[in-house]
Design a protein around this motif. Structure first.
Motif, PDB file in Angstrom:
ATOM      1  N   MET A   1       0.846  -1.193   0.000  1.00 56.28           N
ATOM      2  CA  MET A   1       0.000   0.000   0.000  1.00 56.28           C
ATOM      3  C   MET A   1       0.885   1.248   0.000  1.00 56.28           C
ATOM      4  N   LYS A   2       0.540   2.177  -0.863  1.00 59.51           N
ATOM      5  CA  LYS A   2       1.284   3.435  -0.884  1.00 59.51           C
ATOM      6  C   LYS A   2       0.515   4.493  -0.104  1.00 59.51           C
ATOM      7  N   ILE A   3       1.223   5.156   0.799  1.00 58.89           N
ATOM      8  CA  ILE A   3       0.632   6.228   1.588  1.00 58.89           C
ATOM      9  C   ILE A   3       1.384   7.516   1.267  1.00 58.89           C
ATOM     10  N   GLU A   4       0.653   8.474   0.682  1.00 55.91           N
ATOM     11  CA  GLU A   4       1.248   9.776   0.370  1.00 55.91           C
ATOM     12  C   GLU A   4       0.799  10.786   1.427  1.00 55.91           C
ATOM     13  N   ILE A   5       1.749  11.565   1.915  1.00 56.58           N
ATOM     14  CA  ILE A   5       1.442  12.504   3.001  1.00 56.58           C
ATOM     15  C   ILE A   5       1.884  13.910   2.606  1.00 56.58           C
ATOM     16  N   LYS A 188      -7.132   5.804  -3.109  1.00 56.73           N
ATOM     17  CA  LYS A 188      -8.518   5.370  -2.957  1.00 56.73           C
ATOM     18  C   LYS A 188      -9.212   6.091  -1.799  1.00 56.73           C
ATOM     19  N   TYR A 189      -8.503   6.231  -0.697  1.00 59.30           N
ATOM     20  CA  TYR A 189      -9.055   6.848   0.507  1.00 59.30           C
ATOM     21  C   TYR A 189      -8.145   7.989   0.953  1.00 59.30           C
ATOM     22  N   ALA A 190      -8.730   8.925   1.667  1.00 61.50           N
ATOM     23  CA  ALA A 190      -7.934  10.046   2.182  1.00 61.50           C
ATOM     24  C   ALA A 190      -8.358  10.383   3.604  1.00 61.50           C
ATOM     25  N   ILE A 191      -7.404  10.882   4.381  1.00 61.72           N
ATOM     26  CA  ILE A 191      -7.677  11.385   5.725  1.00 61.72           C
ATOM     27  C   ILE A 191      -7.089  12.785   5.815  1.00 61.72           C
ATOM     28  N   SER A 192      -7.889  13.723   6.261  1.00 61.62           N
ATOM     29  CA  SER A 192      -7.429  15.104   6.422  1.00 61.62           C
ATOM     30  C   SER A 192      -7.265  15.406   7.906  1.00 61.62           C
ATOM     31  N   GLY A 193      -6.103  15.930   8.260  1.00 69.10           N
ATOM     32  CA  GLY A 193      -5.868  16.321   9.650  1.00 69.10           C
ATOM     33  C   GLY A 193      -5.251  15.214  10.491  1.00 69.10           C
ATOM     34  N   ALA A 194      -4.861  15.585  11.727  1.00 67.31           N
ATOM     35  CA  ALA A 194      -4.255  14.629  12.658  1.00 67.31           C
ATOM     36  C   ALA A 194      -5.367  13.871  13.376  1.00 67.31           C
ATOM     37  N   GLN A 195      -5.931  12.894  12.697  1.00 65.48           N
ATOM     38  CA  GLN A 195      -7.064  12.135  13.228  1.00 65.48           C
ATOM     39  C   GLN A 195      -6.594  11.133  14.285  1.00 65.48           C
ATOM     40  N   ASN A 202      -8.868   2.090  10.865  1.00 66.72           N
ATOM     41  CA  ASN A 202     -10.071   1.763  10.087  1.00 66.72           C
ATOM     42  C   ASN A 202      -9.848   1.968   8.589  1.00 66.72           C
ATOM     43  N   THR A 203      -9.186   3.082   8.254  1.00 63.25           N
ATOM     44  CA  THR A 203      -8.916   3.361   6.837  1.00 63.25           C
ATOM     45  C   THR A 203      -7.955   2.340   6.253  1.00 63.25           C
ATOM     46  N   LEU A 204      -6.916   1.995   6.989  1.00 61.00           N
ATOM     47  CA  LEU A 204      -5.942   1.005   6.519  1.00 61.00           C
ATOM     48  C   LEU A 204      -6.638  -0.339   6.274  1.00 61.00           C
ATOM     49  N   ASN A 205      -7.522  -0.730   7.179  1.00 63.87           N
ATOM     50  CA  ASN A 205      -8.260  -1.989   6.996  1.00 63.87           C
ATOM     51  C   ASN A 205      -9.135  -1.947   5.756  1.00 63.87           C
ATOM     52  N   GLU A 206      -9.782  -0.815   5.523  1.00 63.11           N
ATOM     53  CA  GLU A 206     -10.661  -0.669   4.342  1.00 63.11           C
ATOM     54  C   GLU A 206      -9.857  -0.806   3.050  1.00 63.11           C
TER      55      GLU A 206
END
Length: 209
Positions: A1-5, A188-195, A202-206
């Protein structure tokens, strides 16, 4: 999985978000995540503020009182402490992050982007280092594993890696990034902010599904 930050090393929530993500990633088997740091500048117009502390700087920028600014910073420092980070805003030196971003881009070519981000975050928020100071940038770059001569070359040539920084910022605008940190998982999915850590888990599992 690629995670871009997308991140700015002057952004207190970006360092917190980094820790939250790392805590989440520790719950999964290793070696299945590729992390790529992307440049973003919260304020590209910042110039060195001689003798001005971060409290005064923010108060003037946001049109708030000095006390309000101090209370705001205190709240951020407490949140940082909750994830094991020590923020010393009393020591923070206001600086433009462009030079540091160009060195991060150099570090990415050596697969040292994550190391460089961590060192710069700690230098700014904990140690009160001036990230517009050449010798400081060289010292921190070497600490991450970069070659001194290559760092010097970047600092002496203002065009080196500038297009890489600009490309990251343009890409952020194109995908609708309003602020940082901004995390994109396999596009595919995105998270905004220091959640919270749970949001990352949850996002990683999805995405893994």
């Amino acid at each position: 999985m690629k995670i871009e930050i997308w991140s700015d090393i002057m952004c207190p929530f970006c360092y917190i978000g980094k820790r939250q993500l790392e805590t989440a990633l520790a719950k999964f088997p290793e070696n299945q995540f590729e992390i790529e740091w992307k440049s973003f500048q919260l304020d590209p117009t910042i110039t060195p503020q001689s003798g001005k502390d971060v409290y005064t700087f923010l108060a003037e920028r946001k049109g708030m009182s000095l006390e309000q600014s101090k209370e705001m910073h205190k709240g951020v420092a407490e949140r940082a402490k909750s994830v094991g980070l020590d923020y010393n805003f009393d020591k923070a030196v206001i600086s433009n992050s462009l030079e540091a971003h160009r060195i991060i881009q150099l570090a990415k070519t050596k697969k040292l982007g994550d190391e460089m981000e961590e060192i710069f975050f700690k230098a700014y928020f904990t140690e009160g280092r001036d990230l517009n100071d050449g010798p400081t940038l060289i010292e921190l770059g070497e600490k991450a594993g970069l070659d001194k001569n290559e760092i010097l070359e970047v600092l002496q040539n203002e065009n080196l890696f500038l297009k890489d920084v600009e490309r990251d910022i343009t890409e952020a605008q194109e995908i609708g990034v309003q602020g940082v940190p901004f995390f994109v998982f396999d596009r595919k999915y995105a998270i905004s902010g220091a959640q919270p850590v749970e949001a990352f888990v949850n996002t990683l599992n999805e995405v893994l599904k």
